[in-house]
Motif scaffolding. Structure first.
Motif, short mmCIF file in Angstrom:
data_model
loop_
_atom_site.label_atom_id
_atom_site.label_comp_id
_atom_site.label_asym_id
_atom_site.label_seq_id
_atom_site.Cartn_x
_atom_site.Cartn_y
_atom_site.Cartn_z
N LEU A 93 0.77 -1.31 0.04
CA LEU A 93 -0.42 -0.20 0.12
C LEU A 93 0.75 1.70 0.15
O LEU A 93 1.82 1.04 0.53
CB LEU A 93 -0.39 -0.41 1.91
N ASP A 94 0.08 2.35 -0.74
CA ASP A 94 1.49 3.44 -0.58
C ASP A 94 0.23 4.84 0.41
O ASP A 94 -0.49 4.79 0.14
CB ASP A 94 1.10 4.96 -2.06
N ILE A 95 1.15 4.88 0.69
CA ILE A 95 0.18 5.18 2.25
C ILE A 95 0.32 7.29 1.72
O ILE A 95 0.93 7.41 1.64
CB ILE A 95 1.15 5.58 3.64
N THR A 96 -1.53 7.87 1.80
CA THR A 96 -1.37 9.28 1.94
C THR A 96 -1.03 10.26 2.45
O THR A 96 -1.62 9.15 3.43
CB THR A 96 -2.24 9.43 0.23
N SER A 97 -2.11 11.19 2.41
CA SER A 97 -2.40 11.69 3.99
C SER A 97 -3.00 11.95 4.70
O SER A 97 -3.90 11.70 5.10
CB SER A 97 -2.22 13.68 3.71
N THR A 98 -4.47 10.87 3.81
CA THR A 98 -5.87 10.83 3.77
C THR A 98 -6.20 9.27 4.47
O THR A 98 -7.33 9.04 4.63
CB THR A 98 -7.13 10.76 3.19
N ILE A 99 -4.77 8.57 4.35
CA ILE A 99 -4.73 6.71 4.99
C ILE A 99 -4.71 7.34 6.23
O ILE A 99 -3.76 7.37 7.00
CB ILE A 99 -4.20 6.36 4.01
N ASN A 100 -5.37 6.17 7.47
CA ASN A 100 -5.08 6.39 8.53
C ASN A 100 -5.49 5.23 9.22
O ASN A 100 -5.31 4.35 10.41
CB ASN A 100 -5.30 7.64 9.92
N HIS A 101 -5.76 4.30 7.93
CA HIS A 101 -6.19 2.63 8.34
C HIS A 101 -6.35 1.50 7.22
O HIS A 101 -6.15 2.06 5.92
CB HIS A 101 -7.44 2.69 8.99
N VAL A 102 -5.54 0.71 7.63
CA VAL A 102 -5.07 -0.37 6.73
C VAL A 102 -5.68 -2.02 7.10
O VAL A 102 -5.94 -2.01 7.73
CB VAL A 102 -3.82 -0.64 6.05
N ASP A 103 -6.37 -1.63 5.42
CA ASP A 103 -6.55 -3.86 5.35
C ASP A 103 -6.34 -4.63 4.87
O ASP A 103 -5.77 -4.60 3.86
CB ASP A 103 -8.04 -3.79 5.33
N SER A 104 -6.81 -6.18 5.33
CA SER A 104 -6.41 -7.14 4.51
C SER A 104 -6.87 -8.04 4.50
O SER A 104 -7.24 -8.56 5.74
CB SER A 104 -4.53 -7.16 4.08
#
Length: 137
Positions: A93-104
């Protein structure tokens, strides 16, 4: 006579440890492994016929925008069904300033999950930061 040197060593070691821990801060919190997407509680074991296993985590400020996060699903010991520490799958995943949560998520193999121990490893820019284990019983 050796007291000042011991104190200097202790201060230097403490400073180095503080720098080291901030560099290797966890980066992830509220890690949930479950049979349900968006679950509130984590599970530490699953049945071999579990259709899908989900993982989610909140990012901390230690994972800034521009970071590359890798979530790897690893079979630690599946009783010979796979080699030890076998990487089953991964997501990048490429993290942007709007991402604060990840899922898989990982879907059950056709013949079911082999009984054994597994882990999900979170890396940031190629550096392992956090992992969570679970079992299939």
């Amino acid at each position: 006579m050796h007291r000042p040197q011991q104190l200097l060593f202790a201060l230097t070691f403490t400073a180095m440890t503080a720098v080291s821990s901030s560099v290797w801060a966890a980066g992830f919190e509220n890690i949930i492994v479950s049979t349900e997407k968006d679950a509130d509680t984590t599970q530490d074991s699953f049945a071999p016929d579990t259709p899908k296993i989900f993982v989610s985590a909140d990012l901390t400020e230690d994972v800034p925008a521009g970071s590359k996060v890798n979530i790897a699903w690893i079979s630690v010991d599946s009783g010979g069904a796979a080699p030890p520490n076998y990487k089953i799958d991964e997501v990048n995943l490429d993290i942007t300033s709007t991402i604060n949560h990840v899922d898989s998520a990982l879907t059950k193999p056709n013949s079911g999950w082999p009984v054994g121990t597994y882990k999900i490893e979170f890396s940031v820019d190629g550096k392992p930061m956090e992992s969570v284990g679970f079992a299939v019983k």
